[in-house]
Scaffold this motif. Structure first.
Motif, PDB file in Angstrom:
ATOM      1  N   ASP A 180       0.688  -1.336  -0.031  1.00 20.09           N
ATOM      2  CA  ASP A 180      -0.012   0.078   0.043  1.00 20.09           C
ATOM      3  C   ASP A 180       0.921   1.413   0.007  1.00 20.09           C
ATOM      4  O   ASP A 180       1.858   1.217   0.826  1.00 20.09           O
ATOM      5  CB  ASP A 180      -0.882  -0.006   1.167  1.00 20.09           C
ATOM      6  CG  ASP A 180      -1.999  -0.940   1.144  1.00 20.09           C
ATOM      7  OD1 ASP A 180      -2.573  -0.898   0.103  1.00 20.09           O
ATOM      8  OD2 ASP A 180      -2.532  -1.467   2.094  1.00 20.09           O
ATOM      9  N   PRO A 181       0.854   2.065  -0.922  1.00 18.94           N
ATOM     10  CA  PRO A 181       1.443   3.528  -0.901  1.00 18.94           C
ATOM     11  C   PRO A 181       1.074   3.884   0.440  1.00 18.94           C
ATOM     12  O   PRO A 181      -0.236   4.131   1.141  1.00 18.94           O
ATOM     13  CB  PRO A 181       0.755   4.496  -2.000  1.00 18.94           C
ATOM     14  CG  PRO A 181       0.318   3.395  -2.760  1.00 18.94           C
ATOM     15  CD  PRO A 181      -0.581   2.354  -1.762  1.00 18.94           C
ATOM     16  N   ASN A 182       2.074   4.862   1.044  1.00 25.35           N
ATOM     17  CA  ASN A 182       1.988   5.386   2.482  1.00 25.35           C
ATOM     18  C   ASN A 182       1.967   7.007   2.212  1.00 25.35           C
ATOM     19  O   ASN A 182       2.148   7.615   3.307  1.00 25.35           O
ATOM     20  CB  ASN A 182       3.061   4.974   3.500  1.00 25.35           C
ATOM     21  CG  ASN A 182       4.410   4.776   2.862  1.00 25.35           C
ATOM     22  OD1 ASN A 182       4.688   5.499   2.021  1.00 25.35           O
ATOM     23  ND2 ASN A 182       4.923   3.891   3.482  1.00 25.35           N
ATOM     24  N   GLN A 183       1.921   7.413   1.093  1.00 27.05           N
ATOM     25  CA  GLN A 183       1.789   8.852   0.983  1.00 27.05           C
ATOM     26  C   GLN A 183       1.103   9.125  -0.381  1.00 27.05           C
ATOM     27  O   GLN A 183       0.989   8.338  -1.253  1.00 27.05           O
ATOM     28  CB  GLN A 183       3.319   9.535   0.575  1.00 27.05           C
ATOM     29  CG  GLN A 183       4.185   9.384   1.639  1.00 27.05           C
ATOM     30  CD  GLN A 183       5.487  10.092   1.293  1.00 27.05           C
ATOM     31  OE1 GLN A 183       5.476  11.038   0.684  1.00 27.05           O
ATOM     32  NE2 GLN A 183       6.763   9.584   1.637  1.00 27.05           N
ATOM     33  N   PHE A 184       0.121  10.265  -0.137  1.00 25.81           N
ATOM     34  CA  PHE A 184      -0.613  10.518  -1.210  1.00 25.81           C
ATOM     35  C   PHE A 184      -0.771  12.036  -1.366  1.00 25.81           C
ATOM     36  O   PHE A 184      -0.645  12.677  -0.218  1.00 25.81           O
ATOM     37  CB  PHE A 184      -1.908   9.879  -1.393  1.00 25.81           C
ATOM     38  CG  PHE A 184      -2.883  10.121  -0.344  1.00 25.81           C
ATOM     39  CD1 PHE A 184      -3.807  11.401  -0.636  1.00 25.81           C
ATOM     40  CD2 PHE A 184      -3.062   9.541   1.171  1.00 25.81           C
ATOM     41  CE1 PHE A 184      -4.600  11.742   0.485  1.00 25.81           C
ATOM     42  CE2 PHE A 184      -3.809  10.074   1.928  1.00 25.81           C
ATOM     43  CZ  PHE A 184      -4.801  11.084   1.651  1.00 25.81           C
ATOM     44  N   GLY A 185      -1.073  12.440  -2.469  1.00 27.29           N
ATOM     45  CA  GLY A 185      -1.404  13.969  -2.665  1.00 27.29           C
ATOM     46  C   GLY A 185      -2.429  14.263  -3.848  1.00 27.29           C
ATOM     47  O   GLY A 185      -2.983  13.558  -4.429  1.00 27.29           O
ATOM     48  N   PHE A 186      -2.931  15.623  -4.001  1.00 31.78           N
ATOM     49  CA  PHE A 186      -3.721  15.954  -5.045  1.00 31.78           C
ATOM     50  C   PHE A 186      -3.562  17.192  -5.542  1.00 31.78           C
ATOM     51  O   PHE A 186      -2.905  18.075  -4.720  1.00 31.78           O
ATOM     52  CB  PHE A 186      -5.258  15.510  -4.722  1.00 31.78           C
ATOM     53  CG  PHE A 186      -5.681  16.636  -3.785  1.00 31.78           C
ATOM     54  CD1 PHE A 186      -6.365  17.833  -4.052  1.00 31.78           C
ATOM     55  CD2 PHE A 186      -5.422  16.372  -2.027  1.00 31.78           C
ATOM     56  CE1 PHE A 186      -6.697  18.732  -3.218  1.00 31.78           C
ATOM     57  CE2 PHE A 186      -5.679  17.349  -1.446  1.00 31.78           C
ATOM     58  CZ  PHE A 186      -6.407  18.701  -1.760  1.00 31.78           C
ATOM     59  N   SER A 187      -4.001  17.363  -6.742  1.00 33.14           N
ATOM     60  CA  SER A 187      -4.022  18.738  -7.426  1.00 33.14           C
ATOM     61  C   SER A 187      -5.443  19.070  -8.050  1.00 33.14           C
ATOM     62  O   SER A 187      -5.766  17.994  -8.880  1.00 33.14           O
ATOM     63  CB  SER A 187      -2.805  18.917  -8.207  1.00 33.14           C
ATOM     64  OG  SER A 187      -1.650  19.000  -7.488  1.00 33.14           O
ATOM     65  N   LEU A 188      -5.963  20.074  -8.233  1.00 28.26           N
ATOM     66  CA  LEU A 188      -7.045  20.323  -9.017  1.00 28.26           C
ATOM     67  C   LEU A 188      -6.430  21.457 -10.240  1.00 28.26           C
ATOM     68  O   LEU A 188      -6.186  22.722  -9.767  1.00 28.26           O
ATOM     69  CB  LEU A 188      -8.091  20.851  -8.385  1.00 28.26           C
ATOM     70  CG  LEU A 188      -9.178  19.904  -7.905  1.00 28.26           C
ATOM     71  CD1 LEU A 188      -8.460  19.052  -6.520  1.00 28.26           C
ATOM     72  CD2 LEU A 188     -10.446  20.482  -7.176  1.00 28.26           C
ATOM     73  N   VAL A 189      -6.408  20.970 -11.293  1.00 25.44           N
ATOM     74  CA  VAL A 189      -5.876  21.961 -12.490  1.00 25.44           C
ATOM     75  C   VAL A 189      -6.720  21.884 -13.753  1.00 25.44           C
ATOM     76  O   VAL A 189      -6.973  20.747 -14.035  1.00 25.44           O
ATOM     77  CB  VAL A 189      -4.366  21.610 -12.849  1.00 25.44           C
ATOM     78  CG1 VAL A 189      -3.704  22.317 -13.797  1.00 25.44           C
ATOM     79  CG2 VAL A 189      -3.490  21.494 -11.608  1.00 25.44           C
ATOM     80  N   ASN A 190      -6.967  23.057 -14.070  1.00 26.30           N
ATOM     81  CA  ASN A 190      -7.771  23.207 -15.370  1.00 26.30           C
ATOM     82  C   ASN A 190      -9.106  22.262 -15.282  1.00 26.30           C
ATOM     83  O   ASN A 190      -9.380  21.428 -16.225  1.00 26.30           O
ATOM     84  CB  ASN A 190      -6.844  22.708 -16.641  1.00 26.30           C
ATOM     85  CG  ASN A 190      -5.667  23.666 -16.773  1.00 26.30           C
ATOM     86  OD1 ASN A 190      -5.884  24.863 -16.429  1.00 26.30           O
ATOM     87  ND2 ASN A 190      -4.936  23.396 -17.297  1.00 26.30           N
ATOM     88  N   ASN A 191      -9.809  22.394 -14.357  1.00 25.51           N
ATOM     89  CA  ASN A 191     -11.096  21.550 -14.142  1.00 25.51           C
ATOM     90  C   ASN A 191     -10.866  20.084 -14.173  1.00 25.51           C
ATOM     91  O   ASN A 191     -11.787  19.230 -14.370  1.00 25.51           O
ATOM     92  CB  ASN A 191     -12.149  22.014 -15.175  1.00 25.51           C
ATOM     93  CG  ASN A 191     -13.643  21.627 -14.606  1.00 25.51           C
ATOM     94  OD1 ASN A 191     -13.889  22.209 -13.549  1.00 25.51           O
ATOM     95  ND2 ASN A 191     -14.455  21.289 -15.553  1.00 25.51           N
ATOM     96  N   GLU A 192      -9.738  19.460 -13.822  1.00 21.25           N
ATOM     97  CA  GLU A 192      -9.270  18.133 -13.587  1.00 21.25           C
ATOM     98  C   GLU A 192      -8.803  17.806 -12.208  1.00 21.25           C
ATOM     99  O   GLU A 192      -8.185  18.485 -11.698  1.00 21.25           O
ATOM    100  CB  GLU A 192      -8.357  17.575 -14.699  1.00 21.25           C
ATOM    101  CG  GLU A 192      -9.036  17.783 -16.105  1.00 21.25           C
ATOM    102  CD  GLU A 192      -9.861  16.716 -16.476  1.00 21.25           C
ATOM    103  OE1 GLU A 192     -10.123  15.829 -15.842  1.00 21.25           O
ATOM    104  OE2 GLU A 192     -10.078  16.789 -17.882  1.00 21.25           O
ATOM    105  N   ILE A 193      -9.070  16.782 -11.637  1.00 21.32           N
ATOM    106  CA  ILE A 193      -8.766  16.121 -10.276  1.00 21.32           C
ATOM    107  C   ILE A 193      -7.419  15.240 -10.531  1.00 21.32           C
ATOM    108  O   ILE A 193      -7.761  14.238 -11.262  1.00 21.32           O
ATOM    109  CB  ILE A 193      -9.609  15.427  -9.522  1.00 21.32           C
ATOM    110  CG1 ILE A 193     -11.039  16.458  -9.537  1.00 21.32           C
ATOM    111  CG2 ILE A 193      -9.103  14.938  -8.427  1.00 21.32           C
ATOM    112  CD1 ILE A 193     -12.221  15.578  -8.824  1.00 21.32           C
TER     113      ILE A 193
END
Length: 239
Positions: A180-193
């Motif tokens: 299992d990955p133990n780090q995650f992140g996210f970005s919202l750019v140009n109406n995309e997740i």
């Protein structure tokens, strides 16, 4: 070795390349990175407490370096309305540390909102001419303007149900490694997740002529409510 590579896909050329100072941390979690509401990229080093703002003006990258005071403890970071904010979450209580206005280059004294974490991770996105509120913490929650749930699940469930997640976990289980990955992140750019996952074992994914990344990077697809690995040829053009 870690580096920042900014690539202009229209001109098909690299517009910025920078080698980063190697991390002294065992789990290689030296840097925190994000995108603000004006599409500036910010990079914060937990090793030397240096905040760097990257601004793109006509494919010319302007770099602003800001050194912050050293702070001990399990620090969280966020950017809000041109301010870089540091705080500590302890038993669901938030202890404010400091805020810096990186637009006007000055320290700020603000009253921190107790709901700052959920507010920072909630954004608005449009799909089929409808507006949705997107909230991402341990859960990905997408609700319409009437607060009706369109889609909701945990970040890890989303990864584990993706085609690539299933394949990666199977390989790691066969190798008797953490699956299992133990780090995650996210970005919202140009109406995309976009969501990205990282294993602490330090695997290099997305290897290509342009280099490689320790992150598995996905785009959330509204049509199927699933993750699409953007390293695949049929998805890379959505970036």
């Amino acid at each position: 070795m870690q580096a920042i590579i900014m690539y202009d896909f229209i001109k098909q050329e690299t517009i910025h390349f920078e080698l980063l100072t190697p991390s002294s941390s065992i789990n290689n979690s030296n840097y925190v990175i994000g995108i603000d509401e004006w599409q500036n990229m910010w990079l914060y080093s937990q090793q030397d407490h240096n905040l760097v703002l990257y601004t793109n003006t006509g494919s010319v990258i302007t770099q602003t370096n800001i050194v912050r005071n050293k702070v001990d403890g399990r620090i969280s970071y966020m950017v809000d309305q041109g301010m870089f904010i540091r705080y500590i979450v302890d038993d669901e209580n938030i202890a404010f540390i400091d805020a810096y206005d990186y637009i006007n280059l000055e320290e700020k004294i603000i009253s921190i909102n107790p709901n700052i974490i959920s507010e920072d991770s909630q954004k608005t996105i449009f799909f089929n001419n409808n507006m949705y509120n997107v909230s991402i913490n341990d859960m990905l929650s997408i609700k319409d303007k009437d607060n009706k749930v369109y889609f909701e699940t945990t970040i890890m469930t989303l990864y584990e149900s993706s085609n690539l997640g299933i394949q990666a976990n199977k390989i790691l289980i066969d190798l008797d490694q953490e699956n299992d990955p133990n780090q995650f992140g996210f970005s919202l750019v140009n109406n995309e997740i976009y969501l990205y996952y990282k294993y602490n074992l330090g695997f290099l994914f997305n290897k290509s002529l342009l280099g490689s990344s320790p992150y598995l990077i996905f785009r959330f697809d509204f049509e199927t409510n699933s993750l699409k690995y953007i390293g695949l040829n049929d998805d890379i053009y959505y970036v």
